[in-house]
Design a protein around this motif. Structure first.
Motif, PDB file in Angstrom:
ATOM      1  N   MET A  52      -5.266   1.169  -1.226  1.00  0.00           N
ATOM      2  CA  MET A  52      -5.361   0.279  -0.077  1.00  0.00           C
ATOM      3  C   MET A  52      -4.031  -0.435   0.085  1.00  0.00           C
ATOM      4  O   MET A  52      -3.199  -0.450  -0.838  1.00  0.00           O
ATOM      5  N   GLY A  58      -3.182  -2.467  10.479  1.00  0.00           N
ATOM      6  CA  GLY A  58      -2.402  -3.265   9.541  1.00  0.00           C
ATOM      7  C   GLY A  58      -0.895  -3.080   9.709  1.00  0.00           C
ATOM      8  O   GLY A  58      -0.425  -1.980  10.040  1.00  0.00           O
ATOM      9  N   ARG A  84      -1.493  -7.140  -0.669  1.00  0.00           N
ATOM     10  CA  ARG A  84      -1.699  -6.028  -1.610  1.00  0.00           C
ATOM     11  C   ARG A  84      -0.922  -4.815  -1.122  1.00  0.00           C
ATOM     12  O   ARG A  84      -1.517  -3.822  -0.706  1.00  0.00           O
ATOM     13  N   SER A 128      -2.099  -3.891   2.193  1.00  0.00           N
ATOM     14  CA  SER A 128      -2.099  -5.064   3.072  1.00  0.00           C
ATOM     15  C   SER A 128      -0.895  -5.910   2.697  1.00  0.00           C
ATOM     16  O   SER A 128      -0.175  -5.577   1.753  1.00  0.00           O
ATOM     17  N   GLU A 160     -12.065   0.652   6.558  1.00  0.00           N
ATOM     18  CA  GLU A 160     -11.030  -0.065   5.816  1.00  0.00           C
ATOM     19  C   GLU A 160     -11.712  -0.907   4.742  1.00  0.00           C
ATOM     20  O   GLU A 160     -12.924  -0.980   4.680  1.00  0.00           O
ATOM     21  N   SER A 173     -10.030  -6.603   3.583  1.00  0.00           N
ATOM     22  CA  SER A 173      -8.816  -7.205   4.140  1.00  0.00           C
ATOM     23  C   SER A 173      -7.607  -6.338   3.809  1.00  0.00           C
ATOM     24  O   SER A 173      -6.525  -6.856   3.531  1.00  0.00           O
ATOM     25  N   ALA A 174      -7.797  -5.040   3.883  1.00  0.00           N
ATOM     26  CA  ALA A 174      -6.708  -4.104   3.631  1.00  0.00           C
ATOM     27  C   ALA A 174      -7.073  -2.760   4.248  1.00  0.00           C
ATOM     28  O   ALA A 174      -8.262  -2.428   4.349  1.00  0.00           O
ATOM     29  N   THR A 187       1.265  -3.420   7.175  1.00  0.00           N
ATOM     30  CA  THR A 187       1.688  -2.616   6.029  1.00  0.00           C
ATOM     31  C   THR A 187       1.364  -1.143   6.266  1.00  0.00           C
ATOM     32  O   THR A 187       2.192  -0.254   5.989  1.00  0.00           O
ATOM     33  N   ARG A 188       0.186  -0.888   6.818  1.00  0.00           N
ATOM     34  CA  ARG A 188      -0.213   0.473   7.192  1.00  0.00           C
ATOM     35  C   ARG A 188       0.788   1.094   8.160  1.00  0.00           C
ATOM     36  O   ARG A 188       1.232   2.240   7.969  1.00  0.00           O
TER      37      ARG A 188
END
Lengths: 305, 305
Positions: free
Chosen positions: A258, A226, A263, A260, A200, A203-204, A228-229
């Motif tokens: 990426m 994550g 992001r 997060s 990864e 931080s994403a 978001t993931r």
């Protein structure tokens, strides 16, 4: 470009200035700059703490159930009691949610093993956990810039501890990797483990587009699952899947992006100095970013970009 | 038994009660329990901080030059400026040394990457480092107990990051290992790396006595170069040497001991439930403990046990 959470000097809605930033410490609301913690906090002495970052607006938090579930998982992962921790988090949310107004905000919650005399081993049966929370304006301008230009990344050897699957504050490895990226003229770093597998970003989570599909490293490896993931995997399952990815899979990728909380879907356009495909954020990246923004808008009633 | 730094309810000199504990924050002396830090400290958010623990008495610190040198090494190791950090440490020492009186005290110094808005990447050229220091009574009673009974240890897989050679506050792996030891009815854990090599205990270096000589893992592996370890290697070179040690070397060890500032030479008498030799601290362990105590007494003018 560098995603500065303090960015957004002028809101995308045309307003100037920023919302005030707040903190909750010991169940009390204070302006962020006045927030203090005791020197004996185990989060400070031993990195014995876990955290979450969530996006809020109009009094609502995006995907809070998922963040809360992961917080419980992280607390258990490092052996902290969940009951008093969650009560403290709920109290912080009660105080902060009314401050989530017409512009997107970032909620940060950190739960530590409590405060006491410095000793690696906490007393049994244990200290009361301590909960800290902050609420700051979402870095919209930085996200817009990142979406437009894309992220320049370098690859680095994973320098973290083996429990990166839990969202703890053992983040110095990520800090050093991000510093190395800056020193190399880049924005972020992509962790590669000793067996050559992609993990990864600092931080994403990471996604590599091959044959028209986005693949993201599975969570059996040393990486954070994550939120978001997970949402992308669930809601765009026609376009995204988990896979075992190696560093060499970056070389002939059609796109890399990426994702997060801060992001939500940003293209990675250069890796180790070489452009990814044509060096521009790709069509699948742009499509998923648009989709994610619409989900955000539906749930918190605000556009983040 | 468990080494509680808050121990020593009655001093070994017969006095009752403990010396007051102090802290220095931002160059100001305060009682320890009143010490606070800003929520934005990078030591708290990212474990971006390094520390030292030294033993003091009669206004003097034992082996401070070595601790200071290692602090510089740790600061450089994680990319922090040394100049302002050392100036802050010197200021803290000026305030605390007059409080080192007739009983041994423990000095703790922690230097962080400074305080600012939460962002993995600090602003360039960087934040001013922040220095925190505390002064507490040395845990004499706990050391006496540990010396008498010996430490019960378990072996655990190294769960730390690869830069354990620097004395950072990324200590959650050590905390979890020590908790695992307690859960197993033991006092401490010995880290073993993926290749089966012995590293160190959670906060002390490790020594294995074979054929009458103490061997300690060399610092090419993922372990902290201890100050106590270095002094022992230098002043007792007839009895101690560095070596590559494997977990299996524990099995037929004549003695095992550990050494740190708070535990200057303490026998390990049980490992994974089995006694080391006859299950008592051995003669070389006792001899080196006596020697070390005499060096301490010569330099700070106090007996620690």
């Amino acid at each position: 470009m560098h995603l500065d959470p303090e960015g957004d000097p002028a809101g995308m809605d045309g307003s100037s200035g920023t919302e005030p930033s707040w903190a909750v410490v010991d169940g009390t609301l204070v302006p962020l700059e006045e927030a203090r913690l005791p020197l004996g906090d185990r989060g400070f002495f031993f990195a014995e703490s876990v955290y979450e970052v969530a996006l809020g607006g109009r009094g609502a938090l995006f995907a809070w159930d998922r963040h809360r579930t992961r917080l419980v998982r992280s607390l258990r992962g490092i052996g902290l009691d969940t009951g008093p921790a969650l009560a403290g988090v709920e109290r912080a949310l009660q105080l902060l949610q009314p401050r989530m107004g017409q512009r997107p905000m970032l909620l940060y919650v950190q739960v530590t093993g409590g405060s006491g005399p410095r000793d690696h081993l906490p007393p049994a049966p244990g200290l009361a956990p301590r909960v800290y929370a902050t609420l700051r304006p979402f870095p919209t301008a930085a996200l817009v810039e990142a979406r437009g230009q894309g992220i320049r990344a370098i690859t680095v050897a994973d320098n973290r501890w083996p429990l990166a699957t839990f969202k703890t504050t053992q983040l110095l490895g990520s800090v050093l990797a991000k510093r190395a990226a800056r020193a190399a003229g880049a924005d972020d770093a992509l962790f590669v483990d000793a067996s050559g597998h992609l993990l990864e970003a600092t931080s994403a989570n990471l996604f590599v587009v091959r044959e028209g599909r986005a693949l993201t490293p599975h969570t059996g490896r040393n990486l954070l699952p994550g939120v978001t993931r997970a949402i992308l995997l669930e809601r765009a399952r026609d376009l995204i899947a988990e896979a075992d990815l190696r560093e060499r899979d970056l070389r002939d990728a059609q796109e890399v992006f990426m994702a997060s909380t801060t992001r939500p879907v940003v293209g990675v356009t250069r890796i180790d100095g070489r452009p990814v495909a044509d060096g521009q954020p790709g069509p699948l990246t742009r499509e998923l970013a648009l989709r994610f923004d619409s989900w955000l808008e539906a749930e918190i009633g605000l556009r983040v970009v």
